[in-house]
Design a protein around this motif. Structure first.
Motif, short mmCIF file in Angstrom:
data_model
loop_
_atom_site.label_atom_id
_atom_site.label_comp_id
_atom_site.label_asym_id
_atom_site.label_seq_id
_atom_site.Cartn_x
_atom_site.Cartn_y
_atom_site.Cartn_z
N CYS A 36 0.81 -1.22 0.00
CA CYS A 36 0.00 0.00 0.00
C CYS A 36 0.84 1.27 0.00
O CYS A 36 0.43 2.29 -0.55
N ASP A 147 -1.45 0.86 4.88
CA ASP A 147 -1.41 -0.51 5.40
C ASP A 147 -1.22 -0.54 6.91
O ASP A 147 -0.29 -1.17 7.43
N GLN A 177 -5.41 -2.24 2.68
CA GLN A 177 -5.58 -3.63 2.28
C GLN A 177 -6.18 -4.39 3.45
O GLN A 177 -5.77 -4.18 4.60
N ARG A 179 -6.59 -6.86 6.15
CA ARG A 179 -5.67 -7.74 6.88
C ARG A 179 -6.38 -8.59 7.92
O ARG A 179 -5.99 -9.72 8.17
N HIS A 184 -11.15 -4.72 10.12
CA HIS A 184 -11.74 -4.11 8.93
C HIS A 184 -13.15 -3.59 9.23
O HIS A 184 -13.47 -2.43 8.96
N HIS A 202 -9.85 2.20 -9.23
CA HIS A 202 -8.61 1.46 -9.46
C HIS A 202 -7.90 1.93 -10.73
O HIS A 202 -6.67 1.92 -10.80
N TYR A 211 -1.73 -2.68 -7.42
CA TYR A 211 -1.78 -3.97 -6.72
C TYR A 211 -3.24 -4.32 -6.47
O TYR A 211 -3.98 -3.54 -5.87
N GLU A 212 -3.69 -5.48 -6.94
CA GLU A 212 -5.13 -5.76 -7.01
C GLU A 212 -5.83 -5.77 -5.66
O GLU A 212 -7.03 -5.51 -5.56
N GLU A 213 -5.10 -6.04 -4.59
CA GLU A 213 -5.73 -6.10 -3.27
C GLU A 213 -5.60 -4.79 -2.49
O GLU A 213 -6.09 -4.69 -1.36
N ASP A 215 -6.17 -0.65 -2.05
CA ASP A 215 -7.04 0.45 -2.46
C ASP A 215 -6.55 1.77 -1.87
O ASP A 215 -5.86 1.79 -0.85
#
Length: 226
Positions: A36, A147, A177, A179, A184, A202, A211-213, A215
């Motif tokens: 992140c 992150d 991301q 975790r 969350h 995105h 990185y797909e995971e 944001d």
């Protein structure tokens, strides 16, 4: 972009390259470079390089040079995002983390001193320590965090710190991301009571660092009811 456990991460920002040393064998998560922080840095670099006259939905966000802005990073870790922001023109920034992570952060600041042009300011900060926060003389125009949501207890403290540190007309830049499902759920439930939240599409991230995971979010304080 592929996340790597290589001992050294190279992060190009403009015409410079940050060289960040990480220690994945450490007991502290802050001594690794997490995706992140790179996603956040390269998102800002992408839009900082677009002319204001062009279609740039983030022109006011990345216009670091036109007016003086104070910034602080929470959970800086190895320093990737904070150092990148300095190179992009956000020069009044304090990098903060807990005491055990400071040696890794200071090592990387020294490692990149020539690239940065100076040693950046650092401060030990525990998110539930009001005295430490007050000593940093808030409010800040920009609060940066990447992150940092992975424990329920610290998620509550993080929101409190963000609210205390950011100016009423300021913003929080959050690289996120998932975790921990528990952290969350609590983090987003509490965040929505304090902040207006904008998720960055995105496709607006840097194409090489999407990185797909991971944001990107922009938080702004909700206006208080009269």
């Amino acid at each position: 972009m592929k996340f790597t456990d290589s001992p050294v991460i190279e992060l190009p920002i403009g015409d410079k390259v940050l060289s960040i040393q990480q220690d994945n064998g450490s007991m502290h998560v802050g001594t690794s470079v997490w995706p992140c922080s790179l996603v956040l840095a390269k998102f800002l670099e992408r839009w900082a390089g677009v002319s204001p006259s062009a279609a740039n939905p983030y022109s006011s966000l990345v216009d670091f040079g036109s007016k003086h802005r104070r910034a602080i990073e929470l959970g800086t870790g190895c320093g990737a995002a904070g150092m990148a922001l300095h190179l992009l023109g956000l020069t009044d920034i304090i990098l903060t983390d807990i005491a055990p992570v400071m040696p890794a952060l200071k090592h990387n600041l020294k490692r990149n001193k020539q690239t940065l042009g100076k040693m950046l300011k650092t401060s030990i900060l525990y998110w539930n320590n009001a005295e430490q926060m007050n000593s940093l003389k808030p409010p800040f125009d920009i609060v940066v965090a990447a992150d940092v949501v992975y424990i329920e207890e610290s998620a509550v403290q993080l929101i409190g710190a963000m609210e205390a540190l950011v100016a009423d007309d300021g913003l929080v830049l959050l690289g996120y991301q998932l975790r921990s499902p528990e952290a969350h759920k609590l983090f987003w439930e509490m965040s929505e009571t304090v902040f207006e939240i904008e998720k960055v599409p995105h496709e607006d991230l840097h194409p090489d660092y999407a990185y797909e995971e991971a944001d990107m979010y922009i938080f702004r304080k909700k206006k208080k009811q009269q």
